[in-house]
Write a protein that holds these residues in place. Structure first.
Motif, PDB file in Angstrom:
ATOM      1  N   PRO A 175      32.988  45.030  30.942  1.00  0.00           N
ATOM      2  CA  PRO A 175      34.036  45.972  31.353  1.00  0.00           C
ATOM      3  C   PRO A 175      33.464  46.948  32.373  1.00  0.00           C
ATOM      4  CG  PRO A 175      33.955  45.761  28.957  1.00  0.00           C
ATOM      5  CD  PRO A 175      32.730  45.078  29.484  1.00  0.00           C
ATOM      6  N   PRO A 176      34.255  47.414  33.339  1.00  0.00           N
ATOM      7  CA  PRO A 176      33.762  48.374  34.324  1.00  0.00           C
ATOM      8  C   PRO A 176      33.266  49.641  33.639  1.00  0.00           C
ATOM      9  CG  PRO A 176      35.893  47.491  34.985  1.00  0.00           C
ATOM     10  CD  PRO A 176      35.667  47.046  33.576  1.00  0.00           C
ATOM     11  N   GLY A 177      32.209  50.206  34.183  1.00  0.00           N
ATOM     12  CA  GLY A 177      31.659  51.426  33.594  1.00  0.00           C
ATOM     13  C   GLY A 177      30.355  51.800  34.251  1.00  0.00           C
ATOM     14  N   LYS A 178      29.529  52.564  33.536  1.00  0.00           N
ATOM     15  CA  LYS A 178      28.237  52.991  34.081  1.00  0.00           C
ATOM     16  C   LYS A 178      27.386  51.772  34.424  1.00  0.00           C
ATOM     17  CE  LYS A 178      27.208  55.537  30.546  1.00  0.00           C
ATOM     18  NZ  LYS A 178      26.507  56.444  29.612  1.00  0.00           N
ATOM     19  N   GLY A 179      26.727  51.854  35.579  1.00  0.00           N
ATOM     20  CA  GLY A 179      25.882  50.756  36.015  1.00  0.00           C
ATOM     21  C   GLY A 179      26.613  49.724  36.853  1.00  0.00           C
ATOM     22  N   CYS A 180      27.938  49.794  36.878  1.00  0.00           N
ATOM     23  CA  CYS A 180      28.737  48.836  37.662  1.00  0.00           C
ATOM     24  C   CYS A 180      29.192  49.459  38.973  1.00  0.00           C
ATOM     25  CB  CYS A 180      29.978  48.405  36.883  1.00  0.00           C
ATOM     26  SG  CYS A 180      29.660  47.542  35.332  1.00  0.00           S
ATOM     27  N   VAL A 181      29.115  48.692  40.027  1.00  0.00           N
ATOM     28  CA  VAL A 181      29.758  49.097  41.272  1.00  0.00           C
ATOM     29  C   VAL A 181      31.258  48.852  41.084  1.00  0.00           C
ATOM     30  CG1 VAL A 181      29.970  48.653  43.735  1.00  0.00           C
ATOM     31  CG2 VAL A 181      27.732  48.505  42.632  1.00  0.00           C
ATOM     32  N   ARG A 182      32.074  49.865  41.347  1.00  0.00           N
ATOM     33  CA  ARG A 182      33.503  49.762  41.058  1.00  0.00           C
ATOM     34  C   ARG A 182      34.146  48.568  41.742  1.00  0.00           C
ATOM     35  NH1 ARG A 182      38.583  51.409  42.972  1.00  0.00           N
ATOM     36  NH2 ARG A 182      37.675  51.941  44.991  1.00  0.00           N
ATOM     37  N   GLU A 183      33.687  48.251  42.956  1.00  0.00           N
ATOM     38  CA  GLU A 183      34.294  47.174  43.735  1.00  0.00           C
ATOM     39  C   GLU A 183      33.769  45.784  43.359  1.00  0.00           C
ATOM     40  OE1 GLU A 183      34.600  51.000  45.952  1.00  0.00           O
ATOM     41  OE2 GLU A 183      32.959  49.928  44.941  1.00  0.00           O
ATOM     42  N   ALA A 184      32.826  45.711  42.413  1.00  0.00           N
ATOM     43  CA  ALA A 184      32.334  44.411  41.952  1.00  0.00           C
ATOM     44  C   ALA A 184      33.322  43.850  40.926  1.00  0.00           C
ATOM     45  CB  ALA A 184      30.952  44.560  41.339  1.00  0.00           C
ATOM     46  N   TYR A 185      33.482  42.552  40.912  1.00  0.00           N
ATOM     47  CA  TYR A 185      34.504  41.972  40.041  1.00  0.00           C
ATOM     48  C   TYR A 185      34.225  40.493  39.775  1.00  0.00           C
ATOM     49  CZ  TYR A 185      36.192  39.885  44.349  1.00  0.00           C
ATOM     50  OH  TYR A 185      36.246  39.172  45.518  1.00  0.00           O
ATOM     51  N   CYS A 186      34.966  39.960  38.820  1.00  0.00           N
ATOM     52  CA  CYS A 186      34.899  38.535  38.481  1.00  0.00           C
ATOM     53  C   CYS A 186      36.306  38.034  38.228  1.00  0.00           C
ATOM     54  CB  CYS A 186      34.031  38.330  37.242  1.00  0.00           C
ATOM     55  SG  CYS A 186      33.946  36.614  36.662  1.00  0.00           S
ATOM     56  N   VAL A 187      36.651  36.886  38.822  1.00  0.00           N
ATOM     57  CA  VAL A 187      37.963  36.284  38.626  1.00  0.00           C
ATOM     58  C   VAL A 187      37.787  34.791  38.349  1.00  0.00           C
ATOM     59  CG1 VAL A 187      39.182  37.933  40.098  1.00  0.00           C
ATOM     60  CG2 VAL A 187      38.218  35.852  41.110  1.00  0.00           C
ATOM     61  N   VAL A 188      38.862  34.158  37.894  1.00  0.00           N
ATOM     62  CA  VAL A 188      38.876  32.709  37.729  1.00  0.00           C
ATOM     63  C   VAL A 188      39.172  32.079  39.087  1.00  0.00           C
ATOM     64  CG1 VAL A 188      40.030  30.747  36.640  1.00  0.00           C
ATOM     65  CG2 VAL A 188      39.612  32.837  35.331  1.00  0.00           C
ATOM     66  N   ILE A 189      38.330  31.163  39.520  1.00  0.00           N
ATOM     67  CA  ILE A 189      38.495  30.481  40.798  1.00  0.00           C
ATOM     68  C   ILE A 189      39.263  29.181  40.561  1.00  0.00           C
ATOM     69  CG2 ILE A 189      37.320  29.417  42.758  1.00  0.00           C
ATOM     70  CD1 ILE A 189      36.918  32.414  42.620  1.00  0.00           C
ATOM     71  N   ASN A 190      40.422  29.063  41.171  1.00  0.00           N
ATOM     72  CA  ASN A 190      41.250  27.875  40.969  1.00  0.00           C
ATOM     73  C   ASN A 190      41.032  26.800  42.026  1.00  0.00           C
ATOM     74  OD1 ASN A 190      42.687  28.892  38.642  1.00  0.00           O
ATOM     75  ND2 ASN A 190      43.760  30.280  40.041  1.00  0.00           N
ATOM     76  N   ASP A 191      40.545  27.187  43.203  1.00  0.00           N
ATOM     77  CA  ASP A 191      40.325  26.237  44.289  1.00  0.00           C
ATOM     78  C   ASP A 191      38.825  26.005  44.454  1.00  0.00           C
ATOM     79  OD1 ASP A 191      40.266  24.693  46.524  1.00  0.00           O
ATOM     80  OD2 ASP A 191      41.053  26.204  47.896  1.00  0.00           O
ATOM     81  N   ASN A 192      38.359  24.838  44.042  1.00  0.00           N
ATOM     82  CA  ASN A 192      36.939  24.514  44.144  1.00  0.00           C
ATOM     83  C   ASN A 192      36.651  23.541  45.283  1.00  0.00           C
ATOM     84  OD1 ASN A 192      35.791  25.986  41.842  1.00  0.00           O
ATOM     85  ND2 ASN A 192      37.104  24.666  40.615  1.00  0.00           N
ATOM     86  N   SER A 193      37.562  23.459  46.238  1.00  0.00           N
ATOM     87  CA  SER A 193      37.394  22.505  47.330  1.00  0.00           C
ATOM     88  C   SER A 193      36.379  22.973  48.373  1.00  0.00           C
ATOM     89  CB  SER A 193      38.745  22.233  48.013  1.00  0.00           C
ATOM     90  OG  SER A 193      39.267  23.427  48.595  1.00  0.00           O
ATOM     91  N   ARG A 194      36.052  24.280  48.361  1.00  0.00           N
ATOM     92  CA  ARG A 194      35.106  24.813  49.336  1.00  0.00           C
ATOM     93  C   ARG A 194      33.841  25.299  48.661  1.00  0.00           C
ATOM     94  NH1 ARG A 194      38.956  28.942  52.504  1.00  0.00           N
ATOM     95  NH2 ARG A 194      39.781  29.128  50.385  1.00  0.00           N
TER      96      ARG A 194
END
Length: 231
Positions: A175-194
């Motif tokens: 979860p976002p918080g101390k030690g994390c850059v606010r703009e860093a993130y993780c999402v599910v990637i649906n297109d693996n063609s590239r």
């Protein structure tokens, strides 16, 4: 009369194995075909790909103790990406919750935005926890590292530590918080063609941040409205 009498039973290859209640056995051509046939490949488990930015350059954040303002400088991860060590992908910085390493399915690439990553996971523990975080837009990203070179500057009366060279040990979803850059993130990637590089060069991965930021803000406002309604 037996229930089998008058019926013909077939095996997978289409040949008759029983007729009028009497076993006919497998014909020789079928036996030869079974010998030639390679063993069936095990069915792979469900694969989910996660991706995003484990860290972003030139963005201020607090260290894990919440005491020091830090900034990751462009190029600071070069050492960790080229020294041959396996970088781990953890959940909430827990060593026992290692999802993958750069020795298997974790991909890392530093571009002009930050430290991009992509990782294919099989459903199951502890991957399910990481996938659930990514799907709820509550997934922040953090990195574990040892500082090799830094520079402290005073800006508007605040001491800011610029990290010039770090030895990267792990990236982690949390979860976002101390030690994390606010703009860093993780999402599910649906297109693996590239490839990961192609996603970075086309800014496809970086553009995900706008959507993540919007959904995070929307969730925050929804929480505030819920809080007001319960007062």
């Amino acid at each position: 009369m037996s229930d089998d009498e008058g019926e013909m039973h077939y095996l997978g290859g289409g040949f008759i194995t029983m007729w009028d209640g009497k076993s006919r056995g497998r014909p020789q051509y079928a036996m030869d075909e079974m010998k030639r046939r390679p063993p069936a490949e095990p069915r792979p488990g469900l694969r989910i790909t996660l991706g995003g930015y484990a860290s972003v350059f030139n963005k201020v954040h607090l260290d894990h103790e919440g005491k020091q303002i830090e900034v990751f400088s462009p190029g600071c991860f070069a050492r960790g990406l080229h020294d041959g060590r396996a970088i781990r992908f953890l959940v909430r910085h827990h060593e026992i919750k290692c999802l993958a390493t750069t020795a298997d399915s974790l991909e890392l690439l530093a571009d002009d935005v930050g430290l991009a990553f992509r990782c294919a996971l099989s459903a199951g523990d502890p991957a399910d926890e990481a996938i659930a975080l990514a799907r709820t837009n509550a997934a922040g990203m953090s990195v574990g590292y040892r500082v090799v070179q830094d520079e402290v500057r005073t800006i508007d009366g605040h001491k800011v530590r610029f990290l010039r060279d770090v030895s990267l040990d792990e990236i982690t979803i949390c979860p976002p918080g101390k030690g994390c850059v606010r703009e860093a993130y993780c999402v599910v990637i649906n297109d693996n063609s590239r490839t990961l590089r192609q996603m970075c060069e086309s800014k496809t991965l970086a553009d995900e941040w706008s959507s993540v930021a919007f959904r995070r803000a929307l969730g925050s406002f929804a929480d505030q409205l819920t809080g007001l309604a319960t007062k």
